[in-house]
Design an enzyme around this catalytic site. Structure first.
Site, mmCIF file in Angstrom:
data_model
loop_
_atom_site.group_PDB
_atom_site.id
_atom_site.type_symbol
_atom_site.label_atom_id
_atom_site.label_comp_id
_atom_site.label_asym_id
_atom_site.label_seq_id
_atom_site.Cartn_x
_atom_site.Cartn_y
_atom_site.Cartn_z
ATOM 1 N NE ARG A 38 -5.450 -20.362 6.382
ATOM 2 C CZ ARG A 38 -6.160 -19.759 7.321
ATOM 3 N NH1 ARG A 38 -7.185 -20.379 7.861
ATOM 4 N NH2 ARG A 38 -5.848 -18.561 7.745
ATOM 5 C CE LYS A 199 -11.300 -3.493 18.964
ATOM 6 N NZ LYS A 199 -11.131 -4.642 19.866
ATOM 7 N N GLY A 352 -5.896 -11.272 7.336
ATOM 8 C CA GLY A 352 -7.008 -11.881 6.608
ATOM 9 C C GLY A 352 -7.839 -10.896 5.808
ATOM 10 N N GLY A 375 -2.743 -13.379 11.902
ATOM 11 C CA GLY A 375 -2.170 -13.090 13.220
ATOM 12 C C GLY A 375 -0.668 -13.311 13.242
HETATM 13 P P1 AMP Z 1 -8.774 -5.556 11.079
HETATM 14 O O1 AMP Z 1 -9.219 -6.966 11.323
HETATM 15 O O2 AMP Z 1 -8.338 -4.825 12.293
HETATM 16 O O3 AMP Z 1 -7.809 -5.445 9.927
HETATM 17 O O4 AMP Z 1 -10.097 -4.776 10.682
HETATM 18 C C1 AMP Z 1 -10.785 -5.052 9.508
HETATM 19 C C2 AMP Z 1 -12.157 -4.458 9.617
HETATM 20 O O5 AMP Z 1 -12.079 -3.064 9.796
HETATM 21 C C3 AMP Z 1 -12.940 -4.682 8.361
HETATM 22 O O6 AMP Z 1 -13.973 -5.585 8.634
HETATM 23 C C4 AMP Z 1 -13.496 -3.308 8.018
HETATM 24 O O7 AMP Z 1 -14.851 -3.318 7.699
HETATM 25 C C5 AMP Z 1 -13.254 -2.507 9.265
HETATM 26 N N1 AMP Z 1 -13.113 -1.065 8.976
HETATM 27 C C6 AMP Z 1 -12.234 -0.503 8.135
HETATM 28 N N2 AMP Z 1 -12.435 0.837 8.069
HETATM 29 C C7 AMP Z 1 -13.475 1.122 8.883
HETATM 30 C C8 AMP Z 1 -14.163 2.316 9.239
HETATM 31 N N3 AMP Z 1 -13.812 3.490 8.726
HETATM 32 N N4 AMP Z 1 -15.174 2.230 10.118
HETATM 33 C C9 AMP Z 1 -15.552 1.037 10.631
HETATM 34 N N5 AMP Z 1 -14.930 -0.135 10.343
HETATM 35 C C10 AMP Z 1 -13.908 -0.098 9.481
#
Ligand code: AMP
Length: 393
Positions: A38, A199, A352, A375
């Site tokens: 950064r 999610k 990130g 974000g």
């Molecule tokens: P996000 O911050 O929403 O982009 O989520 C990222 C996180 O989602 C990472 O830490 C991954 O380990 C998790 N993730 C990705 N695929 C899966 C999965 N199939 N099951 C559980 N966690 C997951």
């Protein structure tokens, strides 16, 4: 309304308050900076200002301090920055009041000063007018180069910015806004969007915003399993957001009605639990066993997604395709990262975790634009007006 560029500001001999994002990653035990990307990202703006004779007053937040938390001082950042600039960087023990006023008054043309953590004052996160006025009193003009903080209506990016007649976007901010705006307003086709992560609920707005303008949507990561459930398929112990199944069904229908290609995994890497070294196997798309959880897209999915990526002229990627932090569940994300890197398309990677995945795959230098704001880039792609961008207009 247009945003002024740094180049439009006459800064010679002027005191310039420059909001940067120095929210660096550090070792929790030693406090040492472990990732200074950064700081590096802000260097073009800082060196341009200094070389044009500005008296540069840098300000940033750092972590989430409760009051004056010593561990969250920006002092080590001033030392790190000085090494990059090859000249001293002054440091003020406070971002307002006497220490800041004194340090700002002592600056000569071309000098650089870093103010202490903005969040030591509650006024920062409250977008407090009086706090913003004290920041603004330090300078003649204002530059915001902190895209990573642009989605927060905080004093240093909102109220303070509006107090300056002369305000502009720094080079990093300008680049971020240009790339992300182009994706939203004037995308090249085929436009392929890759989404993943934990999610669905975090990504619904971005799907709603991008579905009408993209050609293909590739979905991986845990969010894929809510979509599979919406199709009535078994998902075993995989992460599913029960309350989002209806939304996923609606999004599948919208994609169909709009003739968009929405691809879901056709195979999965499953395991009994999420643990390093746990036995895993690959199963077909509709065959996730009851006691198993899907932790990565399978090899057939990776090949199918890579084929779509190869056809793209524009790629936007947000969210890993599996639990890329833990082997062997990193393979799908790495395959997608390599496909994006190999493509001739304009590629934009934000968020990130996806940025970390691209770095882990060793292909960061092959990506057209890596967004520094997780974000902020997501909210931008959702079509929201970012407070920090609006304040520059
Ligand atoms: P996000 O911050 O929403 O982009 O989520 C990222 C996180 O989602 C990472 O830490 C991954 O380990 C998790 N993730 C990705 N695929 C899966 C999965 N199939 N099951 C559980 N966690 C997951």
């Amino acid at each position: 309304m247009a945003i002024k560029s740094l180049k439009d500001l006459n800064v010679n001999g002027k005191r310039v308050l420059c909001r940067v994002d120095f929210n660096v990653t550090r070792d929790k035990k030693t406090g040492a900076i472990t990732d200074d990307s950064r700081i590096v990202a802000a260097l073009p703006t800082i060196t341009d200002l200094a070389s044009r004779g500005a008296r540069v007053i840098l300000c940033s937040h750092f972590g989430r301090p409760k009051g004056r938390e010593a561990a969250l001082t920006l002092k080590p950042v001033a030392e790190n920055l000085a090494r990059y600039l090859g000249k001293p960087v002054a440091f003020a023990d406070d971002c307002i009041s006497e220490p800041a006023k004194k340090a700002a008054a002592a600056l000569k043309d071309g000098d650089v000063l870093l103010l202490e953590n903005l969040r030591y004052h509650e006024g920062e996160e409250a977008d407090d007018k009086a706090f913003a006025q004290q920041l603004a009193d330090l300078a003649d003009c204002y530059v915001n180069d902190a895209f990573g903080a642009a989605h927060r209506a905080h004093a240093s990016v909102c109220a303070a910015a509006k107090l300056f007649k002369d305000r502009a976007a720094g080079f990093l901010m300008q680049k971020e806004v240009e790339y992300l705006s182009k994706a939203l307003k004037n995308p090249e086709h085929p436009f392929v969007v890759i989404l993943g992560g934990a999610k669905v609920s975090d990504k619904i707005q971005v799907i709603e915003s991008l579905l009408p303008i993209c050609d293909t949507l590739l979905i991986g990561g845990a969010m894929a399993y809510t979509f599979l459930r919406a199709q009535g398929l078994p998902t075993g112990k995989s992460l599913v957001e029960e309350d989002q199944i209806e939304t996923a069904t609606k999004l599948l229908l919208i994609a169909k009605a709009k003739h968009k290609k929405l691809l879901l995994p056709v195979d999965h890497v499953v395991a009994e639990k999420l643990e390093k070294g746990v036995p895993s196997e690959t199963v077909a798309g509709d065959k996730i066993p009851a006691g198993q959880m899907a932790l990565d897209i399978g090899p057939k999915t990776a090949v199918a997604y890579a084929a779509e990526i190869a056809k793209a002229k524009l790629i936007v990627w947000n969210g890993p395709q599996g639990v890329f932090e833990i082997e062997p569940f990193d393979k799908g994300t790495t395959a997608v990262a390599k496909a994006v890197a190999a493509s001739k398309a304009t590629s934009i990677v934000g968020g990130g975790e996806s940025v970390a995945a691209v770095k882990k795959a060793g292909v960061a230098d092959k990506i057209t634009h890596i967004s520094t704001g997780g974000g902020a880039s997501l909210e931008f792609l959702e079509g929201q007006t970012l407070p920090g961008v609006a304040a520059l207009q």
